[in-house]
Design a protein around this motif. Structure first.
Motif, PDB file in Angstrom:
ATOM      1  N   LYS A  30      41.805 109.859  53.510  1.00  0.00           N
ATOM      2  CA  LYS A  30      41.052 111.016  53.979  1.00  0.00           C
ATOM      3  C   LYS A  30      41.662 111.522  55.279  1.00  0.00           C
ATOM      4  O   LYS A  30      41.922 112.704  55.447  1.00  0.00           O
TER       5      LYS A  30
ATOM      6  N   ASN B 116      47.020 117.493  60.641  1.00  0.00           N
ATOM      7  CA  ASN B 116      46.568 118.800  61.131  1.00  0.00           C
ATOM      8  C   ASN B 116      46.329 118.843  62.642  1.00  0.00           C
ATOM      9  O   ASN B 116      46.011 119.889  63.173  1.00  0.00           O
TER      10      ASN B 116
ATOM     11  N   PRO C 269      35.949 114.843  46.790  1.00  0.00           N
ATOM     12  CA  PRO C 269      36.295 114.920  48.213  1.00  0.00           C
ATOM     13  C   PRO C 269      37.710 115.440  48.390  1.00  0.00           C
ATOM     14  O   PRO C 269      38.547 115.323  47.504  1.00  0.00           O
ATOM     15  N   LEU C 270      37.949 116.009  49.555  1.00  0.00           N
ATOM     16  CA  LEU C 270      39.253 116.619  49.812  1.00  0.00           C
ATOM     17  C   LEU C 270      40.248 115.608  50.343  1.00  0.00           C
ATOM     18  O   LEU C 270      39.903 114.707  51.088  1.00  0.00           O
ATOM     19  N   GLN C 271      41.503 115.843  49.970  1.00  0.00           N
ATOM     20  CA  GLN C 271      42.598 115.052  50.551  1.00  0.00           C
ATOM     21  C   GLN C 271      42.739 115.379  52.034  1.00  0.00           C
ATOM     22  O   GLN C 271      42.397 116.479  52.454  1.00  0.00           O
ATOM     23  N   ALA C 272      43.289 114.428  52.771  1.00  0.00           N
ATOM     24  CA  ALA C 272      43.438 114.631  54.220  1.00  0.00           C
ATOM     25  C   ALA C 272      44.116 115.955  54.541  1.00  0.00           C
ATOM     26  O   ALA C 272      43.656 116.729  55.366  1.00  0.00           O
ATOM     27  N   ALA C 273      45.214 116.200  53.836  1.00  0.00           N
ATOM     28  CA  ALA C 273      46.034 117.348  54.169  1.00  0.00           C
ATOM     29  C   ALA C 273      45.302 118.660  53.919  1.00  0.00           C
ATOM     30  O   ALA C 273      45.639 119.687  54.495  1.00  0.00           O
TER      31      ALA C 273
ATOM     32  N   GLN D  94      42.101 119.274  54.473  1.00  0.00           N
ATOM     33  CA  GLN D  94      40.954 119.573  55.325  1.00  0.00           C
ATOM     34  C   GLN D  94      41.409 120.319  56.556  1.00  0.00           C
ATOM     35  O   GLN D  94      41.748 119.731  57.563  1.00  0.00           O
ATOM     36  N   SER D  95      41.393 121.611  56.469  1.00  0.00           N
ATOM     37  CA  SER D  95      41.844 122.377  57.604  1.00  0.00           C
ATOM     38  C   SER D  95      41.296 123.772  57.444  1.00  0.00           C
ATOM     39  O   SER D  95      41.127 124.249  56.325  1.00  0.00           O
TER      40      SER D  95
END
Ligand code: HEM
Lengths: 520, 276
Positions: free
Chosen positions: A287, A310, B128-132, B134-135
């Motif tokens: 995550k 990010n 759920p979203l992948q880390a990349a 989430q922006s």
């Protein structure tokens, strides 16, 4: 060369037919001089290199080349051996053509360079006229307006020329037109609307030129480095595992600074996975990664910061990104309340395990720890360990009788999830976390401000280009007057218009029809 | 929860119903182009249908806790929504300019109906979203690109109508202009969307551009539409308007490959955050 001669002649003929002497031509056509020999060749070459035809050709060719790059297996993405197997005999020829490495093949780069040249030379030809067309009004003769009115038929109104003119100005202004009076002739006007639509391509193309300049700068002085660091480790940037300069050493002009990078702490957070996913053996996906890094710059400045995907760390034109993670095989534990990091570097059957010597009542024993890690072991939804104790002869908690029965009996053991603790007989164990190494990406991007400016200009320019620029030349002629400039009292006036636009011609025509209706 | 609470899929089913009515009015409008009522009813029905899709998407976003644009189902809904928005805008504007746009409504409604039904056939569970992913970049970059795709869809339909009229030796100028206008709106959106994607990639992975198949295909799409616009700039070229229609269709094919090909045909993989 014949073609160019012909076109020269045609241009001249057109110009003289349409343009009465003493006036600037509305279309801004220039008479081309005739050249011969080498000068003709240079002239033709220049025309070709700056032409929109070449731009269209290059846009299409680049599209096609990129398509090839998508459809053919590319070396970075597909294993070389697989490509060889797939293409057999023809592999070598296709490889020589750069088809397995399209985006860094010489011909693809040559296309881009040609594109850059085309853009620069093309822009030199049309940028000025485009800007001029907005800021410098062009006037043309009444005859020319009357002759070339094209789709807009003349309109006769029962007013004097002066009244017609003020009526016209009033209506045009209300519709958002900018009006300029011809200084030489009171009965002639030039009107324009949506001028920024004409400036749009100018802005966008300057942006594209900046973009290409920026990528040149990036290639000549930029670099990228990658390094895996476990918590507690440090590295000097020039000694990173991979330092990739953006151009071959011989032409590269940059410098890899002596920055010291260290990772203090690193955590990987995983998504929850659904029971169905677990049943199918699909692991939860990462995550977010949180990495506490410490950087010492060349001038000794120390910076500590947490970075995550990010959220990179920026040091001038150098940026440190949290890119990925890698398992280290190590586990952070507490054994009898003492923190230890153990390494799962032994094999137990086909499983990697950590063997930790412990003293139990002054007797040496071995704690055997099996790690079960998300993404490493199938069907594991949360990191955990299973620990066993062994005294060299047998497992703790397995009676001699059980062992002798020769059937599988699970010895006493301890299952701990991250953060949990418990006791296995006389030994107290806590599982703090598995140890991951942080994959850092360090990049020098000197082109960043250029790119930002370029991106802004391109975005702005393409948006501005949405509006069509409309231009309109108007000439008023009073009926039965012999001298058009002095016919203010005539009761009837004819409006001649010459509309010009590159886009939305029908809509423009409708607008003029609408205007004519309103005037009547 | 109330027993008849609307979920996003019920909203979509509802919008399919309303859109079917819109299709009927579009056909009526085509048969009786002079009757204003059909045009107005059609516009209103498309608006209602669009609102229902929008509510469905909004509800889903609230349930997921992030802007719901992360799988094919959601992105299809967004695409349909942007086609509808573009249609509502262009139709209102051109009717105001007193153009008769009877010909392109029904093929468009038909396409939208197929798209919505297709969307419903896709997996609709929230993941759920992948880390990349989430922006906040994602919530700007993706919708802008999809709205570009919406206008390209309008251009595509207009080009088809253009070619049919051309074959019947009828006046094609209106649909030519409609194609040009739609491309002229879609192009900047796609350009900006790709640029934002580059900025996002640079922030997330330290690379503006890595020539991954999805990126490359979006560039191909942009280049083909760029060629289209430059073809129109060139005054000296003696091309028939039908050629423009074909180029716009070629652009659309590229867009479809970008949109579906890379995901469904499995052209390459979007290798987020990999080193090396
Ligand atoms: C990726 C590259 C390029 C992009 C994104 C681009 C974009 C644009 C856009 C958006 C327009 C406005 C179109 C319209 O008004 O409908 C335009 C016009 C134009 N472009 Fe490009 N362009 C590119 C490359 C080039 C190149 C290489 C040339 C070389 C000659 C060129 C020459 C022109 C010309 C002459 C115009 C017309 C300008 C005017 O209104 O006077 N373009 N371009």
């Amino acid at each position: 060369m014949d073609a160019s001669k012909n076109s020269t002649v045609r241009t001249t003929a057109q110009t003289t037919a349409n343009q009465p002497t003493g006036h600037t031509h509305a279309l801004g056509l220039k008479q081309f001089k005739k050249h011969t020999g080498v000068r003709a060749l240079i002239h033709d070459l220049h025309r070709m290199v700056s032409s929109v035809q070449l731009a269209i050709t290059l846009l299409s060719t680049l599209a096609l080349a990129t398509l090839v790059g998508v459809l053919m297996p590319q070396e970075g993405l597909v294993e070389l051996a697989d490509i060889k197997r797939q293409f057999g005999e023809s592999y070598l020829y296709l490889r020589a053509l750069g088809l397995f490495n399209v985006f860094s093949s010489p011909w693809f780069i040559a296309l881009q360079v040609l594109f850059f040249i085309n853009l620069i030379f093309g822009s030199m030809l049309w940028l000025r006229p485009a800007v001029r067309s907005v800021f410098v009004p062009i006037f043309c003769s009444a005859q020319h307006i009357a002759l070339t009115h094209g789709q807009a038929p003349p309109l006769t109104l029962p007013h004097s020329a002066q009244n017609t003119k003020s009526l016209l100005i009033q209506h045009l202004k209300r519709r958002g037109w900018r009006i300029v009076q011809d200084p030489k002739n009171t009965l002639q006007l030039y009107a324009a609307k949506g001028d920024y639509g004409r400036l749009g391509p100018v802005v966008a193309h300057i942006g594209i030129a900046l973009l290409l300049t920026g990528s040149l700068l990036a290639a000549l002085t930029g670099f990228k480095a990658q390094h895996l660091l476990e918590p507690g480790q440090t590295v000097m940037l020039p000694q990173a595992e991979r330092v990739i300069k953006n151009a071959p050493e011989a032409i590269w002009l940059g410098h890899v600074p002596n920055i010291k990078l260290g990772v203090k702490q690193f955590n990987v957070e995983f998504n929850q996975s659904t029971p169905q996913d677990l049943k199918r053996g699909v692991s939860p996906t990462p995550k977010q990664y949180y990495c506490d890094i410490e950087v010492v710059t060349e001038d000794g400045q120390k910076i500590a910061q947490q970075i995550s995907v990010n959220h990179p760390l920026t040091l001038g034109d150098i940026t440190v990104y949290q890119a990925t993670f890698a398992p280290t095989g190590k586990l952070s534990l507490e054994i009898n309340h003492k923190p230890v990091t153990v390494n799962a570097d032994r094999m137990f059957g086909d499983r990697a395990v950590a063997e930790v010597p412990v003293m139990v009542n002054r007797k040496p024993m071995t704690l055997i720890v099996f790690p079960f890690l998300v993404q490493q072991d199938a069907g594991v939804s949360a990191h955990h360990i299973r620990a066993f104790l062994h005294d060299g002869q047998g497992f703790y908690g397995l009676s001699k009788a059980d062992a002798a029965k020769n059937r599988p009996v699970m010895p006493e053991n301890l299952q701990l999830f991250e953060g949990e603790s418990g006791t296995l007989g006389p030994v107290h164990v806590a599982f703090r976390a598995p140890v991951f190494a942080s994959g850092l990406l360090i990049k020098k991007a000197p082109e960043l401000p250029w790119m930002m400016l370029a991106f802004t200009l391109i975005s702005l320019g393409v948006l501005m280009s949405l509006t069509p620029q409309r231009r309109l030349w108007l000439a008023l002629q009073a009926a039965n007057a012999t001298d058009t400039t002095d016919a203010t009292n005539a009761a009837q006036t004819t409006i001649y218009w010459l509309p010009k636009t590159r886009k939305a011609k029908l809509a423009y025509q409708k607008e003029l029809e609408d205007l004519a209706r309103a005037l009547r | 929860m109330a027993p008849f609470a609307m979920t996003d899929t019920t909203w979509i089913q509802g919008s399919i119903g309303v859109l079917t009515a819109a299709l009927l009015t579009a056909v009526a409008r085509w048969v009786w182009p002079k009757k204003k009522l059909f045009a107005q009813a059609n516009w209103a029905l498309v608006l209602v249908s669009a609102l229902m899709v929008a509510i469905g998407l909004a509800q889903r976003s609230m349930a997921a806790g992030y802007f719901a644009l992360s799988n094919m189902y959601e992105s299809m809904l967004m695409l349909v929504l942007s086609v509808m928005a573009g249609y509502l805008y262009l139709d209102a504007r051109l009717r105001q300019q007193k153009f008769n746009l009877a010909g392109w409504g029904w093929p468009l409604m038909l396409l939208l109906l197929i798209a919505l039904n297709f969307a419903l056939s896709l997996p609709t569970d929230i993941k759920p979203l992948q880390a990349a992913l989430q922006s906040y970049w994602r919530s700007i970059h993706v919708p802008i690109i999809i709205s570009a795709y919406g206008f390209f869809t309008l251009a595509f339909i207009a080009s088809l109508v253009h070619l049919v009229l051309h074959a019947q030796k009828k006046d094609t100028r209106l649909y030519d202009e409609l194609t040009h206008k739609s491309v002229a709106i879609g192009f900047p959106l796609l350009a900006i969307g790709i640029i934002l994607g580059g900025l996002w990639a640079n922030e997330a992975w330290g690379n503006y551009w890595s020539w991954d198949p999805k990126e490359s295909m979006s560039l191909v799409t942009l280049l083909v539409y760029g060629a289209y616009l430059h073809l129109r700039v060139r005054e000296g070229l003696t091309l028939t308007p039908a050629t423009y229609a074909w180029v716009s269709i070629a652009g659309y094919v590229m867009m479809l490959v970008t949109y579906f090909g890379v995901n469904i045909m499995g052209l390459g993989l979007h290798s987020y955050g990999k080193i090396g």
